[in-house]
Scaffold this active site. Sequence first.
Site, PDB file in Angstrom:
ATOM      1  N   MET A 179    -102.695  14.831  50.115  1.00 51.88           N
ATOM      2  CA  MET A 179    -102.584  13.631  49.283  1.00 51.88           C
ATOM      3  C   MET A 179    -102.715  13.945  47.798  1.00 51.88           C
ATOM      4  O   MET A 179    -103.472  13.303  47.078  1.00 51.88           O
ATOM      5  CB  MET A 179    -103.654  12.616  49.720  1.00 51.88           C
TER       6      MET A 179
ATOM      7  N   HIS B 125     -93.005  12.559  55.020  1.00 54.67           N
ATOM      8  CA  HIS B 125     -93.372  11.230  54.518  1.00 54.67           C
ATOM      9  C   HIS B 125     -92.963  10.188  55.568  1.00 54.67           C
ATOM     10  O   HIS B 125     -91.861  10.272  56.122  1.00 54.67           O
ATOM     11  CB  HIS B 125     -92.645  10.961  53.192  1.00 54.67           C
TER      12      HIS B 125
ATOM     13  N   GLY C 255    -104.778  15.558  60.444  1.00 55.14           N
ATOM     14  CA  GLY C 255    -104.248  16.861  60.883  1.00 55.14           C
ATOM     15  C   GLY C 255    -103.374  16.821  62.116  1.00 55.14           C
ATOM     16  O   GLY C 255    -103.129  17.864  62.729  1.00 55.14           O
TER      17      GLY C 255
HETATM   18  C1  GRF Z   1     -98.417  11.473  57.929  1.00 53.18           C
HETATM   19  O1  GRF Z   1     -98.068  10.148  58.221  1.00 53.18           O
HETATM   20  C2  GRF Z   1     -97.490  12.015  56.894  1.00 53.18           C
HETATM   21  O2  GRF Z   1     -96.221  11.436  56.919  1.00 53.18           O
HETATM   22  C3  GRF Z   1     -98.178  11.653  55.601  1.00 53.18           C
HETATM   23  O3  GRF Z   1     -99.545  11.784  55.884  1.00 53.18           O
HETATM   24  C4  GRF Z   1     -99.766  11.564  57.267  1.00 53.18           C
HETATM   25  C5  GRF Z   1    -100.593  12.708  57.787  1.00 53.18           C
HETATM   26  O4  GRF Z   1    -101.055  12.467  59.092  1.00 53.18           O
HETATM   27  N1  GRF Z   1     -97.720  12.505  54.537  1.00 53.18           N
HETATM   28  P1  GRF Z   1    -101.811  13.632  59.872  1.00 53.18           P
HETATM   29  O5  GRF Z   1    -103.010  14.032  59.028  1.00 53.18           O
HETATM   30  O6  GRF Z   1    -100.860  14.764  60.043  1.00 53.18           O
HETATM   31  O7  GRF Z   1    -102.239  13.036  61.174  1.00 53.18           O
END
Ligand code: GRF
Length: 192
Positions: A93, A111, A15
């Site tokens: 995801m 991404h 998050g």
């Molecule tokens: C990020 O690296 C984003 O690019 C990918 O998932 C990760 C999420 O990280 N889609 P977080 O949960 O926001 O720390």
Amino acid sequence: MGKKWRAAILASGSGSNFEAIVNATRRGEVPIEITKLVYNKEEANVKKRAARLDIHALYISHLNFPTREAFDLKLVSELKKDNVELVILAGWMRLFSASFLDHFPNTLNIHPSLLPHFRGLHAIERAYSAGVLQTGCTVHRVVVDMDSGPLVAQSFVRAEGLSLGSLRAKIQEAEHSLYPKAISFFIRNQEK
Ligand code: GRF
């Protein structure tokens, strides 16, 4: 600033992007009103951030639905209740079916690579192993195919000479700065 778009954030993990977007929005840098966080993994750390930041969080497990469409239609009905206009994926995801995207064509994702390179999982590790001199992160519109929609914005990170850990940290920092700006840029372009 014009009207604020009603935006839901969907996340499954730590998050940190969710928190960066909430903070930038509260500083008045992003023209959105965050309706709620939706998360689909019960133990996701993002729910703790939502509690600390006082953002309503709704847990819906995809495991309780027989098909991808059934889960997506549940999401659609929850987001429609709030009249959501923009869906922001922040470490969500899962792929979407057309049944979701037909209702929410304005869906953005971030991404950790310079798309179209290194689509899919472990993008940072794969870029690092490939020995790229430069990588980064990309905000794009979401389509049914993974990490494939039209690009909205990218941020470049120099990889040369960095350890994998430092590269990860630099990309994360770039994401937190890029995502709020890319959301604002996307909204301004839609309003033209
Ligand atoms: C990020 O690296 C984003 O690019 C990918 O998932 C990760 C999420 O990280 N889609 P977080 O949960 O926001 O720390």
